[in-house]
Design a protein around this motif. Structure first.
Motif, PDB file in Angstrom:
ATOM      1  N   VAL A   9      -5.797 -27.638  62.817  1.00  0.00           N
ATOM      2  CA  VAL A   9      -7.034 -28.601  63.344  1.00  0.00           C
ATOM      3  C   VAL A   9      -7.901 -27.840  64.163  1.00  0.00           C
ATOM      4  O   VAL A   9      -9.174 -27.940  64.133  1.00  0.00           O
ATOM      5  CB  VAL A   9      -6.187 -29.296  64.430  1.00  0.00           C
ATOM      6  N   LEU A  10      -7.464 -26.769  64.958  1.00  0.00           N
ATOM      7  CA  LEU A  10      -8.518 -26.211  66.014  1.00  0.00           C
ATOM      8  C   LEU A  10      -8.844 -24.743  65.741  1.00  0.00           C
ATOM      9  O   LEU A  10      -9.768 -23.986  66.041  1.00  0.00           O
ATOM     10  CB  LEU A  10      -7.975 -26.150  67.293  1.00  0.00           C
ATOM     11  N   GLY A  11      -8.251 -24.473  64.514  1.00  0.00           N
ATOM     12  CA  GLY A  11      -8.572 -22.820  63.944  1.00  0.00           C
ATOM     13  C   GLY A  11     -10.065 -22.388  63.593  1.00  0.00           C
ATOM     14  O   GLY A  11     -10.507 -21.422  64.034  1.00  0.00           O
ATOM     15  N   CYS A  12     -10.796 -23.464  63.486  1.00  0.00           N
ATOM     16  CA  CYS A  12     -12.297 -23.406  63.148  1.00  0.00           C
ATOM     17  C   CYS A  12     -13.361 -23.606  64.079  1.00  0.00           C
ATOM     18  O   CYS A  12     -14.518 -23.591  63.928  1.00  0.00           O
ATOM     19  CB  CYS A  12     -12.555 -24.071  61.778  1.00  0.00           C
ATOM     20  N   VAL A  13     -12.787 -23.938  65.320  1.00  0.00           N
ATOM     21  CA  VAL A  13     -13.568 -24.379  66.518  1.00  0.00           C
ATOM     22  C   VAL A  13     -14.301 -23.221  66.776  1.00  0.00           C
ATOM     23  O   VAL A  13     -13.755 -22.297  66.982  1.00  0.00           O
ATOM     24  CB  VAL A  13     -12.693 -25.110  67.400  1.00  0.00           C
ATOM     25  N   GLY A  14     -15.747 -23.401  66.873  1.00  0.00           N
ATOM     26  CA  GLY A  14     -16.647 -22.110  67.425  1.00  0.00           C
ATOM     27  C   GLY A  14     -16.681 -21.160  66.211  1.00  0.00           C
ATOM     28  O   GLY A  14     -17.509 -20.293  66.496  1.00  0.00           O
ATOM     29  N   TRP A  15     -16.332 -21.639  64.830  1.00  0.00           N
ATOM     30  CA  TRP A  15     -16.723 -20.579  63.787  1.00  0.00           C
ATOM     31  C   TRP A  15     -18.290 -20.570  63.687  1.00  0.00           C
ATOM     32  O   TRP A  15     -19.052 -21.391  63.658  1.00  0.00           O
ATOM     33  CB  TRP A  15     -16.081 -21.446  62.425  1.00  0.00           C
ATOM     34  N   PRO A  16     -18.610 -19.140  63.622  1.00  0.00           N
ATOM     35  CA  PRO A  16     -20.022 -18.754  63.504  1.00  0.00           C
ATOM     36  C   PRO A  16     -20.811 -19.031  62.181  1.00  0.00           C
ATOM     37  O   PRO A  16     -22.152 -18.744  62.298  1.00  0.00           O
ATOM     38  CB  PRO A  16     -20.008 -17.312  63.995  1.00  0.00           C
ATOM     39  N   TYR A  17     -20.194 -19.403  61.301  1.00  0.00           N
ATOM     40  CA  TYR A  17     -20.801 -19.850  60.132  1.00  0.00           C
ATOM     41  C   TYR A  17     -20.883 -21.206  59.516  1.00  0.00           C
ATOM     42  O   TYR A  17     -19.952 -22.249  60.162  1.00  0.00           O
ATOM     43  CB  TYR A  17     -20.047 -18.868  59.016  1.00  0.00           C
ATOM     44  N   ARG A  18     -21.708 -21.484  58.846  1.00  0.00           N
ATOM     45  CA  ARG A  18     -21.989 -22.839  58.422  1.00  0.00           C
ATOM     46  C   ARG A  18     -20.872 -23.272  57.500  1.00  0.00           C
ATOM     47  O   ARG A  18     -20.500 -22.477  56.716  1.00  0.00           O
ATOM     48  CB  ARG A  18     -23.236 -23.001  57.679  1.00  0.00           C
ATOM     49  N   VAL A  19     -20.362 -24.467  57.470  1.00  0.00           N
ATOM     50  CA  VAL A  19     -19.409 -24.996  56.707  1.00  0.00           C
ATOM     51  C   VAL A  19     -19.747 -25.138  55.241  1.00  0.00           C
ATOM     52  O   VAL A  19     -20.764 -25.624  55.014  1.00  0.00           O
ATOM     53  CB  VAL A  19     -18.780 -26.266  57.231  1.00  0.00           C
ATOM     54  N   ALA A  20     -18.987 -24.704  54.136  1.00  0.00           N
ATOM     55  CA  ALA A  20     -19.705 -24.404  52.756  1.00  0.00           C
ATOM     56  C   ALA A  20     -19.414 -26.082  52.415  1.00  0.00           C
ATOM     57  O   ALA A  20     -20.442 -26.314  51.537  1.00  0.00           O
ATOM     58  CB  ALA A  20     -18.925 -23.523  52.008  1.00  0.00           C
ATOM     59  N   TYR A  21     -18.439 -26.790  52.545  1.00  0.00           N
ATOM     60  CA  TYR A  21     -18.164 -27.951  51.962  1.00  0.00           C
ATOM     61  C   TYR A  21     -17.818 -28.878  53.043  1.00  0.00           C
ATOM     62  O   TYR A  21     -16.747 -29.359  53.254  1.00  0.00           O
ATOM     63  CB  TYR A  21     -16.973 -27.735  51.001  1.00  0.00           C
ATOM     64  N   PRO A  22     -18.931 -29.467  53.530  1.00  0.00           N
ATOM     65  CA  PRO A  22     -18.558 -30.305  55.006  1.00  0.00           C
ATOM     66  C   PRO A  22     -18.041 -31.709  54.120  1.00  0.00           C
ATOM     67  O   PRO A  22     -18.290 -32.219  53.317  1.00  0.00           O
ATOM     68  CB  PRO A  22     -19.927 -30.633  55.287  1.00  0.00           C
ATOM     69  N   GLN A  23     -17.336 -32.528  55.078  1.00  0.00           N
ATOM     70  CA  GLN A  23     -17.015 -33.628  54.819  1.00  0.00           C
ATOM     71  C   GLN A  23     -18.193 -34.785  54.418  1.00  0.00           C
ATOM     72  O   GLN A  23     -19.208 -34.419  55.156  1.00  0.00           O
ATOM     73  CB  GLN A  23     -15.888 -34.400  56.081  1.00  0.00           C
ATOM     74  N   HIS A  24     -17.760 -35.587  53.490  1.00  0.00           N
ATOM     75  CA  HIS A  24     -19.050 -36.538  53.235  1.00  0.00           C
ATOM     76  C   HIS A  24     -18.281 -37.702  52.585  1.00  0.00           C
ATOM     77  O   HIS A  24     -17.218 -37.693  52.282  1.00  0.00           O
ATOM     78  CB  HIS A  24     -19.911 -35.731  52.117  1.00  0.00           C
ATOM     79  N   ARG A  25     -19.284 -38.847  52.541  1.00  0.00           N
ATOM     80  CA  ARG A  25     -18.726 -39.948  51.818  1.00  0.00           C
ATOM     81  C   ARG A  25     -18.552 -39.699  50.380  1.00  0.00           C
ATOM     82  O   ARG A  25     -19.431 -38.838  49.831  1.00  0.00           O
ATOM     83  CB  ARG A  25     -19.540 -41.316  52.050  1.00  0.00           C
ATOM     84  N   LEU A  26     -17.555 -40.387  49.631  1.00  0.00           N
ATOM     85  CA  LEU A  26     -17.428 -40.124  48.285  1.00  0.00           C
ATOM     86  C   LEU A  26     -18.639 -40.831  47.501  1.00  0.00           C
ATOM     87  O   LEU A  26     -19.218 -41.773  47.901  1.00  0.00           O
ATOM     88  CB  LEU A  26     -16.098 -40.872  47.759  1.00  0.00           C
ATOM     89  N   ALA A  27     -19.190 -40.157  46.319  1.00  0.00           N
ATOM     90  CA  ALA A  27     -20.056 -40.789  45.573  1.00  0.00           C
ATOM     91  C   ALA A  27     -19.823 -41.400  44.161  1.00  0.00           C
ATOM     92  O   ALA A  27     -19.898 -40.905  43.190  1.00  0.00           O
ATOM     93  CB  ALA A  27     -21.400 -39.823  45.167  1.00  0.00           C
ATOM     94  N   VAL A  28     -19.019 -42.469  44.487  1.00  0.00           N
ATOM     95  CA  VAL A  28     -18.365 -43.084  43.288  1.00  0.00           C
ATOM     96  C   VAL A  28     -18.818 -44.693  43.189  1.00  0.00           C
ATOM     97  O   VAL A  28     -18.813 -45.361  44.110  1.00  0.00           O
ATOM     98  CB  VAL A  28     -16.687 -43.408  43.465  1.00  0.00           C
ATOM     99  N   ASP A  29     -19.675 -44.735  42.022  1.00  0.00           N
ATOM    100  CA  ASP A  29     -20.503 -46.127  42.153  1.00  0.00           C
ATOM    101  C   ASP A  29     -19.764 -47.069  41.160  1.00  0.00           C
ATOM    102  O   ASP A  29     -20.538 -48.023  41.021  1.00  0.00           O
ATOM    103  CB  ASP A  29     -21.897 -45.682  41.796  1.00  0.00           C
ATOM    104  N   ARG A  30     -18.742 -46.609  40.643  1.00  0.00           N
ATOM    105  CA  ARG A  30     -18.491 -47.793  39.471  1.00  0.00           C
ATOM    106  C   ARG A  30     -16.648 -47.886  39.773  1.00  0.00           C
ATOM    107  O   ARG A  30     -16.054 -46.647  39.921  1.00  0.00           O
ATOM    108  CB  ARG A  30     -18.551 -47.351  38.101  1.00  0.00           C
TER     109      ARG A  30
END
Length: 103
Positions: A9-30
């Motif tokens: 849970v806390l391993g990436c706190v303060g990580w100096p790099y941008r997250v490559a795949y940030p959480q986001h809402r799913l894009a499912v429209d059907r």
């Protein structure tokens, strides 16, 4: 075991790099045949996450295993029956709860 969870849970706190795949809402429209199976007492994958995924997929069904852990399929004959039926027929009740089988 508890130390590993906190590290995850806390391993990436303060990580100096941008997250490559940030959480986001799913894009499912059907509607997509989807069964979201989850355990009610799973500290690594909270119920809220499973319910959020199901809400974001039109027509998704949910299967709540009222017990611990992530191995819903192995832990519950009820869950196994619902999942097997879904995989064969692509249909399931809108929402199902299977009773816990405690170790």
């Amino acid at each position: 075991m508890h130390g590993q969870r906190w590290e995850a849970v806390l391993g990436c706190v303060g990580w100096p790099y941008r997250v490559a795949y940030p959480q986001h809402r799913l894009a499912v429209d059907r509607p997509v045949p989807t069964l979201v199976a989850y355990g009610a007492f799973n500290p690594e994958q909270p119920v809220a996450w499973a319910e959020s995924v199901a809400r974001q997929i039109p027509g998704a069904r949910t299967l709540r295993y009222a017990g611990p852990g992530t191995s819903t399929y192995r832990s519950s004959p009820c869950a196994r029956a619902v999942i097997d039926t879904f995989l064969v027929t692509r249909s399931a009740p809108t929402s199902t709860t299977c009773p816990a089988i405690w170790p």
